[in-house]
Design a protein around this motif. Structure first.
Motif, PDB file in Angstrom:
ATOM      1  N   ALA A 205      21.395  61.075 -34.183  1.00 45.99           N
ATOM      2  CA  ALA A 205      22.787  61.247 -34.626  1.00 45.99           C
ATOM      3  C   ALA A 205      22.842  61.890 -36.004  1.00 45.99           C
ATOM      4  CB  ALA A 205      23.493  59.888 -34.634  1.00 45.99           C
ATOM      5  N   ALA A 206      21.925  61.495 -36.894  1.00 43.62           N
ATOM      6  CA  ALA A 206      21.891  62.129 -38.219  1.00 43.62           C
ATOM      7  C   ALA A 206      21.553  63.610 -38.102  1.00 43.62           C
ATOM      8  CB  ALA A 206      20.866  61.409 -39.100  1.00 43.62           C
ATOM      9  N   THR A 207      20.646  63.954 -37.169  1.00 45.23           N
ATOM     10  CA  THR A 207      20.333  65.370 -36.940  1.00 45.23           C
ATOM     11  C   THR A 207      21.544  66.117 -36.412  1.00 45.23           C
ATOM     12  OG1 THR A 207      18.064  64.690 -36.423  1.00 45.23           O
ATOM     13  CG2 THR A 207      18.720  66.922 -35.791  1.00 45.23           C
ATOM     14  N   GLN A 208      22.324  65.459 -35.556  1.00 45.15           N
ATOM     15  CA  GLN A 208      23.516  66.107 -35.005  1.00 45.15           C
ATOM     16  C   GLN A 208      24.514  66.471 -36.098  1.00 45.15           C
ATOM     17  OE1 GLN A 208      23.445  62.964 -31.491  1.00 45.15           O
ATOM     18  NE2 GLN A 208      25.259  64.237 -31.382  1.00 45.15           N
ATOM     19  N   VAL A 209      24.662  65.636 -37.106  1.00 42.07           N
ATOM     20  CA  VAL A 209      25.606  65.939 -38.200  1.00 42.07           C
ATOM     21  C   VAL A 209      25.200  67.241 -38.884  1.00 42.07           C
ATOM     22  CG1 VAL A 209      26.503  65.137 -40.409  1.00 42.07           C
ATOM     23  CG2 VAL A 209      26.198  63.519 -38.530  1.00 42.07           C
ATOM     24  N   VAL A 210      23.889  67.406 -39.124  1.00 39.90           N
ATOM     25  CA  VAL A 210      23.402  68.633 -39.774  1.00 39.90           C
ATOM     26  C   VAL A 210      23.630  69.846 -38.872  1.00 39.90           C
ATOM     27  CG1 VAL A 210      21.381  69.756 -40.753  1.00 39.90           C
ATOM     28  CG2 VAL A 210      21.705  67.305 -41.086  1.00 39.90           C
ATOM     29  N   LEU A 211      23.329  69.699 -37.593  1.00 38.34           N
ATOM     30  CA  LEU A 211      23.490  70.828 -36.678  1.00 38.34           C
ATOM     31  C   LEU A 211      24.968  71.185 -36.488  1.00 38.34           C
ATOM     32  CD1 LEU A 211      20.810  69.995 -33.942  1.00 38.34           C
ATOM     33  CD2 LEU A 211      20.619  71.534 -35.890  1.00 38.34           C
ATOM     34  N   PHE A 212      25.848  70.179 -36.470  1.00 32.56           N
ATOM     35  CA  PHE A 212      27.273  70.462 -36.336  1.00 32.56           C
ATOM     36  C   PHE A 212      27.782  71.226 -37.566  1.00 32.56           C
ATOM     37  CE2 PHE A 212      31.786  69.296 -36.756  1.00 32.56           C
ATOM     38  CZ  PHE A 212      32.255  69.727 -35.524  1.00 32.56           C
ATOM     39  N   ALA A 213      27.326  70.825 -38.744  1.00 35.03           N
ATOM     40  CA  ALA A 213      27.707  71.551 -39.954  1.00 35.03           C
ATOM     41  C   ALA A 213      27.198  72.993 -39.904  1.00 35.03           C
ATOM     42  CB  ALA A 213      27.163  70.832 -41.190  1.00 35.03           C
ATOM     43  N   PHE A 214      26.000  73.189 -39.379  1.00 37.98           N
ATOM     44  CA  PHE A 214      25.463  74.550 -39.245  1.00 37.98           C
ATOM     45  C   PHE A 214      26.302  75.367 -38.271  1.00 37.98           C
ATOM     46  CE2 PHE A 214      22.587  77.579 -37.136  1.00 37.98           C
ATOM     47  CZ  PHE A 214      22.156  78.304 -38.246  1.00 37.98           C
ATOM     48  N   SER A 215      26.737  74.765 -37.151  1.00 41.64           N
ATOM     49  CA  SER A 215      27.594  75.484 -36.203  1.00 41.64           C
ATOM     50  C   SER A 215      28.909  75.891 -36.847  1.00 41.64           C
ATOM     51  CB  SER A 215      27.851  74.595 -34.965  1.00 41.64           C
ATOM     52  OG  SER A 215      26.673  74.363 -34.253  1.00 41.64           O
ATOM     53  N   MET A 216      29.525  74.993 -37.608  1.00 41.72           N
ATOM     54  CA  MET A 216      30.776  75.324 -38.273  1.00 41.72           C
ATOM     55  C   MET A 216      30.576  76.465 -39.277  1.00 41.72           C
ATOM     56  SD  MET A 216      33.100  73.443 -36.880  1.00 41.72           S
ATOM     57  CE  MET A 216      32.156  73.734 -35.359  1.00 41.72           C
ATOM     58  N   ALA A 217      29.442  76.467 -39.972  1.00 45.91           N
ATOM     59  CA  ALA A 217      29.151  77.549 -40.910  1.00 45.91           C
ATOM     60  C   ALA A 217      28.982  78.875 -40.172  1.00 45.91           C
ATOM     61  CB  ALA A 217      27.893  77.217 -41.717  1.00 45.91           C
ATOM     62  N   CYS A 218      28.318  78.845 -39.014  1.00 45.80           N
ATOM     63  CA  CYS A 218      28.158  80.076 -38.223  1.00 45.80           C
ATOM     64  C   CYS A 218      29.502  80.609 -37.756  1.00 45.80           C
ATOM     65  CB  CYS A 218      27.250  79.793 -37.020  1.00 45.80           C
ATOM     66  SG  CYS A 218      25.514  79.544 -37.420  1.00 45.80           S
ATOM     67  N   PHE A 219      30.399  79.729 -37.312  1.00 45.38           N
ATOM     68  CA  PHE A 219      31.716  80.183 -36.878  1.00 45.38           C
ATOM     69  C   PHE A 219      32.518  80.743 -38.052  1.00 45.38           C
ATOM     70  CE2 PHE A 219      31.422  76.856 -33.319  1.00 45.38           C
ATOM     71  CZ  PHE A 219      30.797  77.782 -32.494  1.00 45.38           C
ATOM     72  N   GLY A 220      32.419  80.081 -39.200  1.00 45.20           N
ATOM     73  CA  GLY A 220      33.151  80.584 -40.364  1.00 45.20           C
ATOM     74  C   GLY A 220      32.677  81.960 -40.786  1.00 45.20           C
ATOM     75  N   LEU A 221      31.350  82.166 -40.824  1.00 38.51           N
ATOM     76  CA  LEU A 221      30.817  83.472 -41.206  1.00 38.51           C
ATOM     77  C   LEU A 221      31.051  84.499 -40.107  1.00 38.51           C
ATOM     78  CD1 LEU A 221      27.431  82.333 -42.813  1.00 38.51           C
ATOM     79  CD2 LEU A 221      29.489  83.113 -43.997  1.00 38.51           C
ATOM     80  N   GLY A 222      31.003  84.062 -38.829  1.00 39.09           N
ATOM     81  CA  GLY A 222      31.172  85.007 -37.737  1.00 39.09           C
ATOM     82  C   GLY A 222      32.588  85.505 -37.600  1.00 39.09           C
ATOM     83  N   PHE A 223      33.560  84.590 -37.608  1.00 42.02           N
ATOM     84  CA  PHE A 223      34.949  84.992 -37.449  1.00 42.02           C
ATOM     85  C   PHE A 223      35.586  85.406 -38.777  1.00 42.02           C
ATOM     86  CE2 PHE A 223      34.376  82.132 -33.757  1.00 42.02           C
ATOM     87  CZ  PHE A 223      34.743  83.008 -32.748  1.00 42.02           C
ATOM     88  N   GLY A 224      35.150  84.802 -39.872  1.00 37.54           N
ATOM     89  CA  GLY A 224      35.771  85.102 -41.152  1.00 37.54           C
ATOM     90  C   GLY A 224      35.251  86.373 -41.801  1.00 37.54           C
ATOM     91  N   LEU A 225      33.926  86.548 -41.808  1.00 35.27           N
ATOM     92  CA  LEU A 225      33.323  87.720 -42.462  1.00 35.27           C
ATOM     93  C   LEU A 225      32.805  88.756 -41.473  1.00 35.27           C
ATOM     94  CD1 LEU A 225      31.311  85.902 -45.281  1.00 35.27           C
ATOM     95  CD2 LEU A 225      33.640  86.840 -45.366  1.00 35.27           C
ATOM     96  N   GLY A 226      32.977  88.518 -40.185  1.00 39.38           N
ATOM     97  CA  GLY A 226      32.589  89.517 -39.197  1.00 39.38           C
ATOM     98  C   GLY A 226      31.104  89.558 -38.895  1.00 39.38           C
TER      99      GLY A 226
END
Length: 623
Positions: A205-226
């Protein structure tokens, strides 16, 4: 036990301790080149020597205790069998002769047997333990701690000598005998294992928190900065963890298949362009990127995994996390500080290891927390597995699609196996005809030509050749009948599967009993597959298992033909180690049949064949 006998046995134990110590040192010295330098041919003789010596000590301790110590070793493996190409397999390597597969099987049998580890453990500890009875008597006589010590301890050691000798004897007999763990020990292991699995889920579960944060960062950079190449990564980078958790759910019996659709790959067109669904691309790299994009983005399972990644840590902590934290706090925070301060006079803090400032209340609370956390982990683990299945299992449509896909793959595999088996059978028939009946018929033709030449000049020789030709033709006819019987036995066509199996039982060296009958008859191919499968199982039971009694039960219920073959052989049957059982699996797999083997070491072996089929009306005899 008299004191004289106890003293004698104490001296024998001391001498035996020296012998076993030398045996252990020599074993390690000889095992070194075999293990470190790869000279594996040195290992089997050494292990056999160790077993021979250890069996002598077993007989000695059995005489002393008055109870027989059974030999705990697993039965030796059966000899390797050639496959349809005449090659012998061991793991992933094929050999032309059975020499090396037989050697490696024997090596695995010697090295991987749990009794071998117990023998080595006994050899290591016995020299120290065996010297205790005599040492308790001899050491005080050396007056190392003064005469008072000798006067006080020596009589006690002599009085306890029968008990100490008996304790060493019983300990050796227990360690050298076959081991069975008591039910209480198994229950404790299950509870501790469940608690450890809950702890592993908390770490996950602790690993999932890190991976979920990484996914959110990927979406932010992908949709926000192209930076669009991060979007597929944000959707799929955690699939390995989701698959791992699907495997963890099997701890509580929840089977969660993989829900993902097959990976989408670019298709090269004749015009040099790459096609991904309805889009065309000039370069393979761009086509591969878009194929991965569409594969991950359009798969519903990816988004369900993402929801699980964000929600599951909270559910995990609320279910299995609380007993894990309670057990850790109870043991490390309350019980351990109490023991540390009580027995080691360490400094104690009022807030650490206490409840309401009371250390005794803290000890009681810690023990209760540990007991409760261990008691509730197994039920909460099952609850957590069901929760995992809610989000990570395939949808009904995906499950049906995966089932159809698996069905197609299985049918493709069974079709290929059937074609291979058919081709091998045709080659066998051609070989038998060429080497047997064909050669004899040619010999008959040559003999008839010689008879024709000798009819007028040497009638006696011609009559001898006629008798020889008659004998050769009879032999050829017998071989042709045996060949036809191997393709499809006449008794199977005329009398059906139950009577054909009873005919097999009459030709088997062991005592075979057959029970069960049918109200109709399966289709001829199914009937033939079941007949030859039973024939192979009977041959394996007598040839490799050494069975003396075999029972066969035939039943047909709910559209399933079920045949159970049970023998009293030495067991150890494993489809992965022999071509005969794998051949049965391939033969049954052509008709969606299965083979289940339960064959523990020492037997009995129970083989269950299941073939889906519908019975027709009984066929009347053609005779």
């Amino acid at each position: 036990m008299t004191y004289v006998r106890a003293l004698y046995r104490g001296i024998v134990l001391a001498g035996l301790a020296v012998v076993v110590l030398v045996q252990f040192v020599v074993s390690l010295a000889l095992l070194g080149p075999g293990v470190i330098l790869g000279m594996v041919f040195l290992l089997p003789p050494q292990f056999k020597l160790v077993r021979w010596l250890t069996n002598r000590w077993r007989r000695l301790f059995a005489d002393w205790t008055g109870r027989e110590i059974p030999v705990p070793y697993q039965p030796p493996p059966p000899p390797p069998e050639p496959d349809k190409e005449g090659l012998y397999r061991h793991d992933s390597t094929l050999y032309k002769t059975p020499r090396f597969p037989a050697f490696f099987r024997k090596l695995d049998w010697l090295v991987k047997d749990p009794a071998t580890n117990r023998d080595m453990a006994w050899q290591f500890w016995f020299p120290f333990v065996a010297l205790l009875p005599l040492g308790l008597v001899v050491v005080p006589l050396l007056r190392l701690w003064g005469p008072l010590w000798t006067v006080v301890v020596t009589p006690v050691a002599l009085a306890a000598l029968p008990w100490t000798v008996g304790a060493v004897t019983r300990w050796s007999a227990w360690l050298l005998a076959p081991r069975t763990r008591p039910p209480v020990s198994k229950a404790i292991d299950r509870v501790l294992l469940a608690w450890a699995r809950c702890g592993l889920l908390v770490v996950s579960a602790a690993t999932q928190v890190v991976l979920f944060a990484f996914s959110m960062a990927c979406f932010g950079l992908g949709f926000g900065l192209g930076i669009i190449f991060l979007i597929p990564v944000g959707v799929s980078h955690f699939r390995w963890l989701a698959n791992l958790r699907r495997q963890f759910a099997a701890w509580s019996g929840a089977r969660i298949p993989s829900p993902y659709t097959p990976e989408l790959r670019p298709e090269l067109r004749p015009d040099g362009l790459y096609r991904v669904r309805n889009n065309l691309y000039k370069t393979e790299a761009m086509a591969a990127f878009n194929a991965r994009w569409q594969w991950t983005w359009n798969d519903v399972a990816s988004w369900r995994d993402l929801v699980w990644l964000g929600v599951d840590p909270v559910v995990t902590v609320a279910t299995v996390g609380l007993p894990v934290l309670g057990g850790i706090y109870g043991g490390w925070g309350l019980v351990f500080p109490w023991l540390w301060t009580e027995f080691f006079d360490a400094e104690w803090s009022a807030w650490y290891g206490a409840v309401a400032g009371n250390r005794t209340l803290g000890l009681v609370t810690g023990i209760v927390l540990i007991a409760v956390s261990l008691a509730v982990t197994s039920p909460l683990l099952r609850v957590h597995s069901r929760w995992t299945a809610v989000l990570l299992r395939p949808t009904k449509a995906a499950a049906k699609e995966a089932e159809l896909r698996e069905r197609v793959e299985r049918l493709t595999q069974t079709r290929n196996d059937a074609l291979d088996t058919q081709a091998a059978e045709i080659r066998r028939i051609e070989r038998d005809l060429h080497d047997g009946a064909q050669a004899r018929l040619i010999a008959v033709g040559l003999t008839l030509g010689a008879i024709e030449r000798l009819m007028d000049t040497d009638p006696d020789a011609a009559r001898k050749l006629v008798a020889q030709a008659k004998e050769t033709s009879a032999t050829a006819l017998t071989e042709l009948r045996d060949l036809v019987r191997g393709i499809h036995p006449p008794v199977l066509s005329e009398r059906g599967l139950p009577d054909a199996v009873r005919a097999l039982a009459l030709d088997t060296a062991a005592e075979v009993t057959v029970a069960g009958t049918f109200d109709g008859r399966p289709a001829a191919p199914v009937e033939s597959a079941a007949y030859f499968a039973v024939s192979e199982l009977l041959a394996n039971a007598t040839r490799h298992g050494g069975a003396e009694r075999i029972s066969i039960d035939l039943r047909h219920r709910d559209g399933i033909l079920r045949i159970t073959v049970t023998d009293d052989g030495r067991g150890g049957a494993d489809p992965s180690r022999g071509t005969g059982l794998r051949g049965i699996e391939r033969r049954l797999g052509t008709f969606d049949g299965t083979l289940a083997i339960h064959s523990p070491s020492g037997g009995p072996t129970v083989a269950t064949l299941e073939l889906p089929c519908v019975l027709s009306s009984p066929k009347t005899s053609t005779s």
